[in-house]
Design a protein around this motif. Structure first.
Motif, short mmCIF file in Angstrom:
data_model
loop_
_atom_site.label_atom_id
_atom_site.label_comp_id
_atom_site.label_asym_id
_atom_site.label_seq_id
_atom_site.Cartn_x
_atom_site.Cartn_y
_atom_site.Cartn_z
N ASP A 102 2.42 -2.42 3.00
CA ASP A 102 2.51 -0.98 2.79
C ASP A 102 1.41 -0.25 3.55
O ASP A 102 1.66 0.78 4.18
CB ASP A 102 2.42 -0.67 1.29
CG ASP A 102 2.68 0.79 0.99
OD1 ASP A 102 3.69 1.33 1.51
OD2 ASP A 102 1.88 1.39 0.23
N ARG A 105 2.30 -0.30 7.23
CA ARG A 105 3.38 0.65 7.50
C ARG A 105 2.84 2.08 7.51
O ARG A 105 3.15 2.86 8.41
CB ARG A 105 4.48 0.49 6.44
CG ARG A 105 5.70 1.34 6.69
CD ARG A 105 6.77 1.14 5.63
NE ARG A 105 6.30 1.21 4.27
CZ ARG A 105 6.02 2.33 3.59
NH1 ARG A 105 6.16 3.50 4.18
NH2 ARG A 105 5.60 2.29 2.35
N ARG A 106 1.99 2.41 6.56
CA ARG A 106 1.42 3.76 6.50
C ARG A 106 0.48 4.01 7.68
O ARG A 106 0.40 5.12 8.20
CB ARG A 106 0.71 3.98 5.18
CG ARG A 106 1.67 4.09 4.02
CD ARG A 106 0.95 4.18 2.70
NE ARG A 106 1.88 4.07 1.61
CZ ARG A 106 2.12 5.04 0.73
NH1 ARG A 106 1.49 6.18 0.83
NH2 ARG A 106 2.99 4.85 -0.24
N ARG A 107 -0.26 2.97 8.10
CA ARG A 107 -1.15 3.12 9.25
C ARG A 107 -0.34 3.42 10.51
O ARG A 107 -0.70 4.31 11.28
CB ARG A 107 -1.97 1.84 9.44
CG ARG A 107 -2.95 1.92 10.59
CD ARG A 107 -3.61 0.61 10.87
NE ARG A 107 -2.58 -0.32 11.37
CZ ARG A 107 -2.74 -1.61 11.51
NH1 ARG A 107 -3.87 -2.18 11.16
NH2 ARG A 107 -1.78 -2.36 11.98
N GLU A 108 0.76 2.70 10.69
CA GLU A 108 1.62 2.95 11.85
C GLU A 108 2.23 4.34 11.80
O GLU A 108 2.33 5.03 12.82
CB GLU A 108 2.71 1.87 11.95
CG GLU A 108 2.20 0.51 12.34
CD GLU A 108 1.42 0.53 13.65
OE1 GLU A 108 1.86 1.19 14.63
OE2 GLU A 108 0.34 -0.09 13.69
N GLU A 109 2.61 4.76 10.60
CA GLU A 109 3.17 6.11 10.43
C GLU A 109 2.10 7.16 10.76
O GLU A 109 2.38 8.16 11.44
CB GLU A 109 3.67 6.28 9.01
CG GLU A 109 4.36 7.60 8.75
CD GLU A 109 4.85 7.70 7.31
OE1 GLU A 109 4.95 8.85 6.83
OE2 GLU A 109 5.14 6.67 6.68
N ALA A 110 0.87 6.93 10.31
CA ALA A 110 -0.23 7.86 10.60
C ALA A 110 -0.52 7.90 12.10
O ALA A 110 -0.74 8.98 12.67
CB ALA A 110 -1.48 7.45 9.83
N ARG A 111 -0.50 6.74 12.77
CA ARG A 111 -0.72 6.71 14.23
C ARG A 111 0.37 7.49 14.96
O ARG A 111 0.11 8.23 15.90
CB ARG A 111 -0.74 5.27 14.72
CG ARG A 111 -2.04 4.57 14.45
CD ARG A 111 -2.04 3.19 15.05
NE ARG A 111 -3.32 2.54 14.80
CZ ARG A 111 -3.55 1.27 14.98
NH1 ARG A 111 -2.59 0.47 15.42
NH2 ARG A 111 -4.74 0.77 14.72
N ARG A 112 1.62 7.30 14.50
CA ARG A 112 2.73 8.02 15.13
C ARG A 112 2.56 9.53 14.96
O ARG A 112 2.72 10.29 15.91
CB ARG A 112 4.05 7.55 14.52
CG ARG A 112 5.29 8.17 15.15
CD ARG A 112 6.56 7.77 14.43
NE ARG A 112 6.55 8.01 13.01
CZ ARG A 112 6.74 9.20 12.42
NH1 ARG A 112 6.92 10.27 13.15
NH2 ARG A 112 6.70 9.32 11.11
N LEU A 113 2.17 9.96 13.75
CA LEU A 113 1.96 11.38 13.50
C LEU A 113 0.80 11.93 14.33
O LEU A 113 0.87 13.05 14.85
CB LEU A 113 1.71 11.62 12.01
CG LEU A 113 2.92 11.48 11.09
CD1 LEU A 113 2.49 11.56 9.63
CD2 LEU A 113 3.94 12.57 11.40
#
Length: 131
Positions: A102, A105-113
């Motif tokens: 989790d 996944r959140r780290r990758e989402e934060a990088r994408r944002l």
């Protein structure tokens, strides 16, 4: 070990119906004793109907089987906490792995944002510079 806590059946003056030794198949022996107990109870019912005065021997046999079952179950007690602990630790490991996944996944989402935000800021800065 159970030898320190649980005296053997022979020490208690009771005949042991299952094999001796450290490598006892508890499941097999418990099933075997259970079947034997069922058979003796049925035989006791027959004797009570046909020859009521001869019930004492069957009651002694049933008592012996119960003592063996009880002793075998008590022999399992040290294994139960260990198995419970293993299960609890496996659940903890599973939860920790899910938490790590989790977080990833959140780290990758934060990088994408962040990349999208940086791209948007660069586009905005470029449009200000052109004006």
């Amino acid at each position: 070990m159970t030898d320190d806590i649980l005296p053997s059946l022979e020490d208690q003056g009771v005949h042991q119906l299952y094999p001796k030794g450290p490598n006892i198949d508890f499941k097999k022996e418990l099933r075997s004793l259970n079947r034997e107990l069922q058979l003796h109870i049925l035989e006791l019912a027959d004797i009570l109907v046909e020859r009521p005065s001869q019930y004492a021997r069957r009651v002694e046999d049933i008592s012996l089987i119960f003592k063996n079952l009880h002793h075998l179950l008590n022999s399992l007690r040290p294994h139960q906490p260990r198995a419970t602990l293993v299960h609890i630790l496996e659940l903890h490991i599973q939860r920790h792995k899910q938490a790590v996944e989790d977080i990833k996944r959140r780290r990758e989402e934060a990088r994408r944002l962040l990349k999208e935000s940086i791209g948007t800021l660069e586009d905005t800065n470029a449009s200000f510079v052109l004006k």
